[in-house]
Design a protein around this motif. Structure first.
Motif, PDB file in Angstrom:
ATOM      1  N   ARG A  53       0.857  -1.195   0.000  1.00  0.00           N
ATOM      2  CA  ARG A  53       0.000   0.000   0.000  1.00  0.00           C
ATOM      3  C   ARG A  53       0.885   1.235   0.000  1.00  0.00           C
ATOM      4  O   ARG A  53       1.926   1.264   0.643  1.00  0.00           O
ATOM      5  CB  ARG A  53      -0.882   0.022   1.242  1.00  0.00           C
ATOM      6  CG  ARG A  53      -2.001  -0.965   1.188  1.00  0.00           C
ATOM      7  CD  ARG A  53      -2.736  -1.118   2.491  1.00  0.00           C
ATOM      8  NE  ARG A  53      -3.120   0.138   3.117  1.00  0.00           N
ATOM      9  CZ  ARG A  53      -3.645   0.206   4.331  1.00  0.00           C
ATOM     10  NH1 ARG A  53      -3.841  -0.897   5.032  1.00  0.00           N
ATOM     11  NH2 ARG A  53      -3.982   1.358   4.843  1.00  0.00           N
ATOM     12  N   ARG A  56      -1.795   7.650  -2.852  1.00  0.00           N
ATOM     13  CA  ARG A  56      -2.096   8.026  -4.241  1.00  0.00           C
ATOM     14  C   ARG A  56      -1.194   9.182  -4.644  1.00  0.00           C
ATOM     15  O   ARG A  56      -0.990  10.117  -3.887  1.00  0.00           O
ATOM     16  CB  ARG A  56      -3.552   8.448  -4.382  1.00  0.00           C
ATOM     17  CG  ARG A  56      -4.502   7.299  -4.260  1.00  0.00           C
ATOM     18  CD  ARG A  56      -5.871   7.640  -4.836  1.00  0.00           C
ATOM     19  NE  ARG A  56      -6.813   6.588  -4.531  1.00  0.00           N
ATOM     20  CZ  ARG A  56      -6.908   5.462  -5.230  1.00  0.00           C
ATOM     21  NH1 ARG A  56      -6.136   5.269  -6.242  1.00  0.00           N
ATOM     22  NH2 ARG A  56      -7.790   4.547  -4.896  1.00  0.00           N
ATOM     23  N   ALA A  61       3.918   4.979  -6.361  1.00  0.00           N
ATOM     24  CA  ALA A  61       2.688   4.635  -7.082  1.00  0.00           C
ATOM     25  C   ALA A  61       2.774   5.031  -8.547  1.00  0.00           C
ATOM     26  O   ALA A  61       2.378   4.275  -9.431  1.00  0.00           O
ATOM     27  CB  ALA A  61       1.481   5.309  -6.424  1.00  0.00           C
ATOM     28  N   THR A  94      -1.641  -1.221 -10.405  1.00  0.00           N
ATOM     29  CA  THR A  94      -2.521  -0.586  -9.441  1.00  0.00           C
ATOM     30  C   THR A  94      -3.825  -1.377  -9.384  1.00  0.00           C
ATOM     31  O   THR A  94      -4.381  -1.733 -10.419  1.00  0.00           O
ATOM     32  CB  THR A  94      -2.821   0.861  -9.870  1.00  0.00           C
ATOM     33  OG1 THR A  94      -1.590   1.562  -9.944  1.00  0.00           O
ATOM     34  CG2 THR A  94      -3.746   1.537  -8.885  1.00  0.00           C
ATOM     35  N   THR A  96      -7.646  -1.543  -8.941  1.00  0.00           N
ATOM     36  CA  THR A  96      -8.771  -0.604  -9.040  1.00  0.00           C
ATOM     37  C   THR A  96     -10.125  -1.293  -8.902  1.00  0.00           C
ATOM     38  O   THR A  96     -11.120  -0.625  -8.644  1.00  0.00           O
ATOM     39  CB  THR A  96      -8.736   0.152 -10.390  1.00  0.00           C
ATOM     40  OG1 THR A  96      -8.754  -0.805 -11.446  1.00  0.00           O
ATOM     41  CG2 THR A  96      -7.489   1.021 -10.499  1.00  0.00           C
ATOM     42  N   HIS A 119      -3.783   3.277  -1.521  1.00  0.00           N
ATOM     43  CA  HIS A 119      -3.490   2.889  -2.893  1.00  0.00           C
ATOM     44  C   HIS A 119      -2.816   1.513  -2.865  1.00  0.00           C
ATOM     45  O   HIS A 119      -1.711   1.382  -2.335  1.00  0.00           O
ATOM     46  CB  HIS A 119      -2.576   3.948  -3.510  1.00  0.00           C
ATOM     47  CG  HIS A 119      -2.341   3.801  -4.959  1.00  0.00           C
ATOM     48  ND1 HIS A 119      -3.290   4.113  -5.893  1.00  0.00           N
ATOM     49  CD2 HIS A 119      -1.253   3.388  -5.639  1.00  0.00           C
ATOM     50  CE1 HIS A 119      -2.791   3.900  -7.095  1.00  0.00           C
ATOM     51  NE2 HIS A 119      -1.565   3.459  -6.966  1.00  0.00           N
TER      52      HIS A 119
END
Length: 138
Positions: A53, A56, A61, A94, A96, A119
């Motif tokens: 994690r 964002r 990321a 990522t 989603t 994220h």
């Protein structure tokens, strides 16, 4: 230390996966502005995939969107010089999908760094390898 005999063992994928679940921190190597970068991360295993994690918009990321990365974790004893290291190579993506996000949120992934870390990144365990080092019998 001179004269010590050391033995190295190449680990199977199953042995690597068994060891990875025993440590909470690893290092991810990725490309940042066309240069190599390495960052320590908390992680959890999800089958053969590494899940981490981050915030964002963080450098990590942004750099890991569909990138091929290396992940490494290990443990070593400074007294006996015994230890192990495991490397996972694969594509980072990522997460989603809402259902997958909900499932990943239930995993025991504790983040040590402060701030929002909502994220999720999944590193596919395409290539998993490892080695163990210990003192051999005389």
């Amino acid at each position: 230390m001179t004269g010590e005999r050391r033995a190295a063992e190449t680990l199977t994928e199953d042995q690597c996966l068994d060891l990875l679940v025993t440590v909470p921190v690893g290092r991810v190597a990725f490309t940042d502005r066309a240069l190599p970068a390495i960052q320590p991360v908390n992680f959890v295993m999800d089958g053969t995939d590494v899940v981490l994690r981050t915030g964002r918009g963080s450098k990590l990321a942004i750099a890991m969107r569909r990138a091929v990365v290396a992940f490494e974790a290990g443990a070593f004893d400074p007294v006996t010089h015994a230890g192990w290291t495991v490397t996972v190579l694969g594509e980072a993506r990522t997460v989603t999908d809402p259902a997958e996000l909900a499932r990943l949120a239930a995993l025991p992934l504790r983040v040590w760094a402060g701030g929002s870390r909502d994220h999720y990144i999944r590193i596919s365990g395409r290539y998993i390898s490892g080695r163990r080092l210990w003192e051999a019998a005389a």
